[in-house]
Design a protein around this motif. Sequence first.
Motif, PDB file in Angstrom:
ATOM      1  N   THR A   1     -43.408  22.574 -21.960  1.00  0.00           N
ATOM      2  CA  THR A   1     -43.156  23.609 -20.956  1.00  0.00           C
ATOM      3  C   THR A   1     -42.353  24.754 -21.552  1.00  0.00           C
ATOM      4  OG1 THR A   1     -41.126  22.562 -20.108  1.00  0.00           O
ATOM      5  CG2 THR A   1     -43.200  21.921 -19.090  1.00  0.00           C
ATOM      6  N   ARG A   2     -41.424  24.439 -22.425  1.00  0.00           N
ATOM      7  CA  ARG A   2     -40.640  25.505 -23.077  1.00  0.00           C
ATOM      8  C   ARG A   2     -41.561  26.375 -23.940  1.00  0.00           C
ATOM      9  NH1 ARG A   2     -35.177  26.184 -23.968  1.00  0.00           N
ATOM     10  NH2 ARG A   2     -34.678  24.032 -23.380  1.00  0.00           N
ATOM     11  N   ILE A   3     -42.469  25.724 -24.653  1.00  0.00           N
ATOM     12  CA  ILE A   3     -43.427  26.459 -25.478  1.00  0.00           C
ATOM     13  C   ILE A   3     -44.293  27.355 -24.594  1.00  0.00           C
ATOM     14  CG2 ILE A   3     -45.457  26.218 -26.961  1.00  0.00           C
ATOM     15  CD1 ILE A   3     -44.154  23.539 -27.935  1.00  0.00           C
ATOM     16  N   ALA A   4     -44.784  26.803 -23.497  1.00  0.00           N
ATOM     17  CA  ALA A   4     -45.663  27.557 -22.607  1.00  0.00           C
ATOM     18  C   ALA A   4     -44.949  28.764 -22.003  1.00  0.00           C
ATOM     19  CB  ALA A   4     -46.192  26.642 -21.505  1.00  0.00           C
ATOM     20  N   ILE A   5     -43.718  28.582 -21.605  1.00  0.00           N
ATOM     21  CA  ILE A   5     -42.951  29.680 -21.019  1.00  0.00           C
ATOM     22  C   ILE A   5     -42.706  30.788 -22.045  1.00  0.00           C
ATOM     23  CG2 ILE A   5     -40.631  30.261 -20.159  1.00  0.00           C
ATOM     24  CD1 ILE A   5     -40.820  27.611 -18.556  1.00  0.00           C
ATOM     25  N   ALA A   6     -42.444  30.394 -23.286  1.00  0.00           N
ATOM     26  CA  ALA A   6     -42.271  31.395 -24.346  1.00  0.00           C
ATOM     27  C   ALA A   6     -43.568  32.150 -24.601  1.00  0.00           C
ATOM     28  CB  ALA A   6     -41.786  30.719 -25.625  1.00  0.00           C
ATOM     29  N   GLU A   7     -44.692  31.435 -24.650  1.00  0.00           N
ATOM     30  CA  GLU A   7     -45.993  32.071 -24.866  1.00  0.00           C
ATOM     31  C   GLU A   7     -46.305  33.069 -23.755  1.00  0.00           C
ATOM     32  OE1 GLU A   7     -48.591  31.878 -27.085  1.00  0.00           O
ATOM     33  OE2 GLU A   7     -47.625  30.507 -28.498  1.00  0.00           O
ATOM     34  N   ALA A   8     -45.974  32.687 -22.520  1.00  0.00           N
ATOM     35  CA  ALA A   8     -46.294  33.533 -21.369  1.00  0.00           C
ATOM     36  C   ALA A   8     -45.267  34.631 -21.128  1.00  0.00           C
ATOM     37  CB  ALA A   8     -46.410  32.667 -20.117  1.00  0.00           C
ATOM     38  N   GLU A   9     -44.161  34.595 -21.867  1.00  0.00           N
ATOM     39  CA  GLU A   9     -43.075  35.560 -21.718  1.00  0.00           C
ATOM     40  C   GLU A   9     -42.555  35.577 -20.280  1.00  0.00           C
ATOM     41  OE1 GLU A   9     -44.585  39.256 -23.234  1.00  0.00           O
ATOM     42  OE2 GLU A   9     -44.433  38.602 -25.317  1.00  0.00           O
ATOM     43  N   LEU A  10     -42.350  34.368 -19.739  1.00  0.00           N
ATOM     44  CA  LEU A  10     -41.823  34.216 -18.386  1.00  0.00           C
ATOM     45  C   LEU A  10     -40.319  33.960 -18.440  1.00  0.00           C
ATOM     46  CD1 LEU A  10     -44.577  31.858 -16.937  1.00  0.00           C
ATOM     47  CD2 LEU A  10     -44.367  34.327 -16.561  1.00  0.00           C
ATOM     48  N   ASP A  11     -39.655  34.245 -17.339  1.00  0.00           N
ATOM     49  CA  ASP A  11     -38.229  33.954 -17.222  1.00  0.00           C
ATOM     50  C   ASP A  11     -38.046  32.595 -16.547  1.00  0.00           C
ATOM     51  OD1 ASP A  11     -37.357  36.372 -18.329  1.00  0.00           O
ATOM     52  OD2 ASP A  11     -37.579  37.402 -16.408  1.00  0.00           O
ATOM     53  N   ALA A  12     -37.139  31.796 -17.085  1.00  0.00           N
ATOM     54  CA  ALA A  12     -36.874  30.480 -16.502  1.00  0.00           C
ATOM     55  C   ALA A  12     -35.478  30.031 -16.899  1.00  0.00           C
ATOM     56  CB  ALA A  12     -37.906  29.460 -16.975  1.00  0.00           C
ATOM     57  N   ASP A  13     -34.869  29.259 -16.019  1.00  0.00           N
ATOM     58  CA  ASP A  13     -33.614  28.593 -16.341  1.00  0.00           C
ATOM     59  C   ASP A  13     -33.938  27.161 -16.737  1.00  0.00           C
ATOM     60  OD1 ASP A  13     -32.068  30.809 -15.619  1.00  0.00           O
ATOM     61  OD2 ASP A  13     -32.076  30.208 -13.503  1.00  0.00           O
ATOM     62  N   PHE A  14     -33.484  26.773 -17.907  1.00  0.00           N
ATOM     63  CA  PHE A  14     -33.728  25.414 -18.389  1.00  0.00           C
ATOM     64  C   PHE A  14     -32.494  24.565 -18.115  1.00  0.00           C
ATOM     65  CE2 PHE A  14     -36.967  27.705 -20.652  1.00  0.00           C
ATOM     66  CZ  PHE A  14     -38.021  26.793 -20.726  1.00  0.00           C
ATOM     67  N   ILE A  15     -32.703  23.461 -17.458  1.00  0.00           N
ATOM     68  CA  ILE A  15     -31.605  22.578 -17.075  1.00  0.00           C
ATOM     69  C   ILE A  15     -31.813  21.231 -17.761  1.00  0.00           C
ATOM     70  CG2 ILE A  15     -30.444  21.417 -15.158  1.00  0.00           C
ATOM     71  CD1 ILE A  15     -31.495  23.783 -13.410  1.00  0.00           C
ATOM     72  N   GLN A  16     -30.873  20.869 -18.622  1.00  0.00           N
ATOM     73  CA  GLN A  16     -31.005  19.624 -19.373  1.00  0.00           C
ATOM     74  C   GLN A  16     -30.712  18.421 -18.485  1.00  0.00           C
ATOM     75  OE1 GLN A  16     -28.971  19.571 -23.127  1.00  0.00           O
ATOM     76  NE2 GLN A  16     -29.325  17.391 -23.463  1.00  0.00           N
ATOM     77  N   VAL A  17     -31.590  17.458 -18.541  1.00  0.00           N
ATOM     78  CA  VAL A  17     -31.421  16.207 -17.803  1.00  0.00           C
ATOM     79  C   VAL A  17     -30.811  15.182 -18.745  1.00  0.00           C
ATOM     80  CG1 VAL A  17     -32.614  14.341 -16.593  1.00  0.00           C
ATOM     81  CG2 VAL A  17     -33.394  16.721 -16.322  1.00  0.00           C
ATOM     82  N   ARG A  18     -29.720  14.582 -18.301  1.00  0.00           N
ATOM     83  CA  ARG A  18     -29.064  13.530 -19.074  1.00  0.00           C
ATOM     84  C   ARG A  18     -29.243  12.217 -18.318  1.00  0.00           C
ATOM     85  NH1 ARG A  18     -26.259  18.206 -20.023  1.00  0.00           N
ATOM     86  NH2 ARG A  18     -25.678  18.574 -22.203  1.00  0.00           N
ATOM     87  N   PRO A  19     -30.020  11.290 -18.879  1.00  0.00           N
ATOM     88  CA  PRO A  19     -30.315  10.045 -18.162  1.00  0.00           C
ATOM     89  C   PRO A  19     -29.060   9.355 -17.643  1.00  0.00           C
ATOM     90  CG  PRO A  19     -31.660  10.199 -20.132  1.00  0.00           C
ATOM     91  CD  PRO A  19     -30.683  11.344 -20.197  1.00  0.00           C
ATOM     92  N   GLY A  20     -29.116   8.973 -16.378  1.00  0.00           N
ATOM     93  CA  GLY A  20     -27.995   8.264 -15.769  1.00  0.00           C
ATOM     94  C   GLY A  20     -26.902   9.156 -15.228  1.00  0.00           C
ATOM     95  N   GLU A  21     -27.015  10.474 -15.433  1.00  0.00           N
ATOM     96  CA  GLU A  21     -26.000  11.408 -14.954  1.00  0.00           C
ATOM     97  C   GLU A  21     -26.594  12.326 -13.889  1.00  0.00           C
ATOM     98  OE1 GLU A  21     -24.044  13.584 -18.019  1.00  0.00           O
ATOM     99  OE2 GLU A  21     -23.856  11.857 -19.350  1.00  0.00           O
ATOM    100  N   PRO A  22     -25.750  12.806 -12.959  1.00  0.00           N
ATOM    101  CA  PRO A  22     -26.264  13.759 -11.966  1.00  0.00           C
ATOM    102  C   PRO A  22     -26.574  15.101 -12.617  1.00  0.00           C
ATOM    103  CG  PRO A  22     -23.888  13.509 -11.754  1.00  0.00           C
ATOM    104  CD  PRO A  22     -24.331  12.479 -12.752  1.00  0.00           C
ATOM    105  N   LEU A  23     -27.361  15.894 -11.928  1.00  0.00           N
ATOM    106  CA  LEU A  23     -27.635  17.257 -12.374  1.00  0.00           C
ATOM    107  C   LEU A  23     -26.371  18.101 -12.239  1.00  0.00           C
ATOM    108  CD1 LEU A  23     -31.084  17.735 -10.622  1.00  0.00           C
ATOM    109  CD2 LEU A  23     -30.687  17.359 -13.079  1.00  0.00           C
ATOM    110  N   PRO A  24     -26.323  19.264 -12.873  1.00  0.00           N
ATOM    111  CA  PRO A  24     -25.135  20.117 -12.755  1.00  0.00           C
ATOM    112  C   PRO A  24     -24.756  20.456 -11.318  1.00  0.00           C
ATOM    113  CG  PRO A  24     -26.527  20.884 -14.542  1.00  0.00           C
ATOM    114  CD  PRO A  24     -27.291  19.797 -13.853  1.00  0.00           C
ATOM    115  N   ASP A  25     -25.734  20.470 -10.401  1.00  0.00           N
ATOM    116  CA  ASP A  25     -25.417  20.777  -9.000  1.00  0.00           C
ATOM    117  C   ASP A  25     -25.036  19.531  -8.203  1.00  0.00           C
ATOM    118  OD1 ASP A  25     -27.814  19.460  -8.547  1.00  0.00           O
ATOM    119  OD2 ASP A  25     -28.910  21.241  -7.890  1.00  0.00           O
TER     120      ASP A  25
END
Length: 204
Positions: A14-38
Motif C-alpha cells: 500500500t505504501r508503494i501504491a500510494i507513492a506511485e499514485a502521488e496520493l496523500d496519506a497518514d501512515f499509522i504503525q500497528v504494534r501487535p498487542g498495543e492500542p492505536l495512538p488514538d
Amino acid sequence: MKLYFVPFACSLATRIAIAEAELDADFIQVRPGEPLPDGRPFTAISPMGYVPAMETASGLVLSEGPAVLTYIADLAAEGVLAPAPYTEERYQMMRWLNFVSTELHKAVFAPLMTSKSTDGARDWAKGLAAKRFDLLSAHLDGQEYLVGSFSVADAYLLSVLNWCEFAGVAIVDWPVLVAWRAKMRARPSVAEAMATEMPLRQAA
C-alpha cells in the motif's frame, strides 16, 4: 486517508501504491498487542487484526489487502496502478492479486512466518512453493510486469517475495523471480517505501 501498517508486512504494497499514485496519506504503525495512538484497539479497524487497513475522510473503513490496493488503484490516475475497468487486463490483474493473496501469502508464507506454526505445517507450506513459483517464473519470463504495466498486483507480489529469505523459501532456485524482484526493488517508489520502513522494522 489513514493507512495502518506493520513494517515490511504485506502493507508495504500500500505504501508503494500510494507513492506511485502521488496520493496523500497518514501512515499509522500497528504494534501487535498495543492500542492505536488514538487508544482504540486495531481490531476496531481490522476485525481480523491484519494489515493493511484504511480509513478515509468520508468514513469508509476497509480491510483485506486486495480490497485496499484496488481502492488505491481507483483513486490514482487511470493506468497508473491498474488497467482500465471492464477490460480483460483489469480482470487479469484481479486474478494476480488474488493469486498472491491466497496461493502465496496465505498458503506458503503464513505458516512459515508465525511462531504458532508446527513443523508439519511448515513442511507442507514449503512443498506448495515450487508449483506456485514455477507458474510465476514462467509467466514473468520475458516480461516486466504481471499484466501490461506496473500495477498494485506487482506491488503486492514484491512485498511477498521480500519474505523469501526470512521464511526459508529458496527463491534462488528461480532466477527469473530473483531478477524480477531486484528490478522491482530498484523502482523509485519501491526503494523509497523500503527505505522508509527498514528502520521501523529494525526498531520493532
